[in-house]
Scaffold this active site. Structure first.
Site, PDB file in Angstrom:
ATOM      1  N   GLU A 289       7.018   8.099   2.811  1.00 34.85           N
ATOM      2  CA  GLU A 289       6.183   7.032   3.392  1.00 34.85           C
ATOM      3  C   GLU A 289       5.799   7.385   4.814  1.00 34.85           C
ATOM      4  O   GLU A 289       4.634   7.340   5.201  1.00 34.85           O
ATOM      5  CB  GLU A 289       6.952   5.704   3.384  1.00 34.85           C
ATOM      6  CG  GLU A 289       7.228   5.181   1.999  1.00 34.85           C
ATOM      7  CD  GLU A 289       8.082   3.932   2.008  1.00 34.85           C
ATOM      8  OE1 GLU A 289       8.686   3.594   3.038  1.00 34.85           O
ATOM      9  OE2 GLU A 289       8.119   3.277   0.958  1.00 34.85           O
TER      10      GLU A 289
ATOM     11  N   HIS B 142       3.603   1.338  -1.832  1.00 35.11           N
ATOM     12  CA  HIS B 142       4.653   0.899  -2.763  1.00 35.11           C
ATOM     13  C   HIS B 142       5.631   2.055  -2.952  1.00 35.11           C
ATOM     14  O   HIS B 142       5.194   3.201  -3.151  1.00 35.11           O
ATOM     15  CB  HIS B 142       4.034   0.478  -4.105  1.00 35.11           C
ATOM     16  CG  HIS B 142       5.051  -0.070  -5.047  1.00 35.11           C
ATOM     17  ND1 HIS B 142       5.604  -1.329  -4.895  1.00 35.11           N
ATOM     18  CD2 HIS B 142       5.649   0.489  -6.131  1.00 35.11           C
ATOM     19  CE1 HIS B 142       6.501  -1.511  -5.862  1.00 35.11           C
ATOM     20  NE2 HIS B 142       6.550  -0.435  -6.616  1.00 35.11           N
TER      21      HIS B 142
ATOM     22  N   LEU C 208       5.814  -9.159   1.918  1.00 30.05           N
ATOM     23  CA  LEU C 208       6.304  -9.624   0.616  1.00 30.05           C
ATOM     24  C   LEU C 208       5.526 -10.790   0.030  1.00 30.05           C
ATOM     25  O   LEU C 208       5.848 -11.273  -1.044  1.00 30.05           O
ATOM     26  CB  LEU C 208       7.798  -9.967   0.729  1.00 30.05           C
ATOM     27  CG  LEU C 208       8.671  -8.739   1.080  1.00 30.05           C
ATOM     28  CD1 LEU C 208      10.143  -9.123   1.141  1.00 30.05           C
ATOM     29  CD2 LEU C 208       8.454  -7.612   0.082  1.00 30.05           C
TER      30      LEU C 208
ATOM     31  N   ASN D 126      -1.989  -0.965   0.646  1.00 27.76           N
ATOM     32  CA  ASN D 126      -0.574  -1.272   0.495  1.00 27.76           C
ATOM     33  C   ASN D 126       0.171   0.015   0.148  1.00 27.76           C
ATOM     34  O   ASN D 126      -0.393   0.923  -0.455  1.00 27.76           O
ATOM     35  CB  ASN D 126      -0.379  -2.290  -0.633  1.00 27.76           C
ATOM     36  CG  ASN D 126       1.088  -2.670  -0.811  1.00 27.76           C
ATOM     37  OD1 ASN D 126       1.771  -2.979   0.158  1.00 27.76           O
ATOM     38  ND2 ASN D 126       1.569  -2.624  -2.034  1.00 27.76           N
TER      39      ASN D 126
ATOM     40  N   ASN E 172       7.708   1.681   8.773  1.00 23.09           N
ATOM     41  CA  ASN E 172       6.351   2.206   8.538  1.00 23.09           C
ATOM     42  C   ASN E 172       5.419   1.766   9.666  1.00 23.09           C
ATOM     43  O   ASN E 172       4.605   2.549  10.157  1.00 23.09           O
ATOM     44  CB  ASN E 172       5.817   1.719   7.190  1.00 23.09           C
ATOM     45  CG  ASN E 172       6.345   2.559   6.039  1.00 23.09           C
ATOM     46  OD1 ASN E 172       5.900   3.677   5.826  1.00 23.09           O
ATOM     47  ND2 ASN E 172       7.323   2.043   5.333  1.00 23.09           N
TER      48      ASN E 172
HETATM   49  C1  GRF Z   1       8.779   0.243   2.178  1.00 23.64           C
HETATM   50  O1  GRF Z   1       9.698   0.672   1.210  1.00 23.64           O
HETATM   51  C2  GRF Z   1       7.430   0.117   1.539  1.00 23.64           C
HETATM   52  O2  GRF Z   1       7.204   1.049   0.519  1.00 23.64           O
HETATM   53  C3  GRF Z   1       7.493  -1.257   0.949  1.00 23.64           C
HETATM   54  O3  GRF Z   1       8.216  -2.036   1.867  1.00 23.64           O
HETATM   55  C4  GRF Z   1       9.073  -1.175   2.614  1.00 23.64           C
HETATM   56  C5  GRF Z   1       8.793  -1.372   4.080  1.00 23.64           C
HETATM   57  O4  GRF Z   1       9.790  -0.750   4.802  1.00 23.64           O
HETATM   58  N1  GRF Z   1       6.172  -1.779   0.750  1.00 23.64           N
HETATM   59  P1  GRF Z   1       9.704  -0.829   6.421  1.00 23.64           P
HETATM   60  O5  GRF Z   1       9.834  -2.291   6.808  1.00 23.64           O
HETATM   61  O6  GRF Z   1       8.377  -0.244   6.831  1.00 23.64           O
HETATM   62  O7  GRF Z   1      10.852   0.017   6.888  1.00 23.64           O
END
Ligand code: GRF
Length: 190
Positions: free
Chosen positions: A176, A106, A87, A104, A14
């Site tokens: 996402e 999710h 996290l 955030n 992301n």
């Molecule tokens: C994603 O699934 C997001 O929804 C969650 O953590 C993950 C992050 O994935 N909050 P990445 O590290 O961006 O690939």
């Protein structure tokens, strides 16, 4: 031009999309000025380095130290925080100081499948186990509790009998990457 800090703990896919959207395409609205991570060897740090975005590896203690975080975020003139797979719980002084300026994402349709321990494949496993007919993403303002705060945006995708937790994860990740940068841009435009 708003300065964005991305807080991430994992691979950073992301973060990569958000950096591409704002920095590579030279957005007039915002730029990713800092990546904050709580894991030394997280993939997101390589992504930051490749994009010449400054990064900071912090401990949980430092995250919860108001003076430390104030200094770090001020040094990079941060206006907005994006949690992209971070996290740790955001301390109350940050959610207060950055009220409605921390978002955030999710990987489920909150309020279902949220809260402590509900992250990554745990979420898709639970959705699959419960034979849900759909899942999706939720982008929300972050507060000092996991996955609470006003919902800003949701997008859903159907789950078929052929799906597994892995294919569900792929469908959700697509959503996402498709939506998060654009939702952030809209928020920065006010
Ligand atoms: C994603 O699934 C997001 O929804 C969650 O953590 C993950 C992050 O994935 N909050 P990445 O590290 O961006 O690939």
């Amino acid at each position: 031009m708003k300065n964005i800090a991305i807080f991430a703990s994992g691979s950073g896919s992301n973060a990569q999309k958000i950096i591409a959207h704002f920095n590579t395409k030279k957005s007039l609205v915002g730029q990713v000025a800092l990546v904050v991570c709580n894991k030394e060897n997280a993939g997101v740090l390589q992504i930051a380095a490749a994009a010449q975005v400054p990064s900071a590896v912090i401990t949980k203690t430092q995250l919860n130290n108001e003076d430390y975080m104030q200094a770090l975020l001020q040094k990079h003139h941060i206006d907005f925080i994006v949690l992209a797979g971070f996290l740790l719980l955001i301390p109350e002084f940050l959610t207060r100081y950055f009220h409605h300026k921390i978002v955030n994402i999710h990987p489920a349709l909150l309020p279902k499948y949220g809260g402590k321990g509900m992250y990554g494949k745990n979420v898709h496993q639970a959705v699959w186990q419960n034979r849900e007919s759909q899942t999706g993403i939720t982008i929300h303002f972050a507060n000092e509790h996991y996955d609470e705060g006003n919902i800003i945006f949701q997008a859903s995708t159907e789950i078929t009998a052929a799906d597994t937790p892995e294919t569900i994860a792929q469908k959700v990740q697509q959503l996402e990457h498709q939506h998060f940068p654009a939702v952030i841009e809209k928020l920065l435009k006010g």
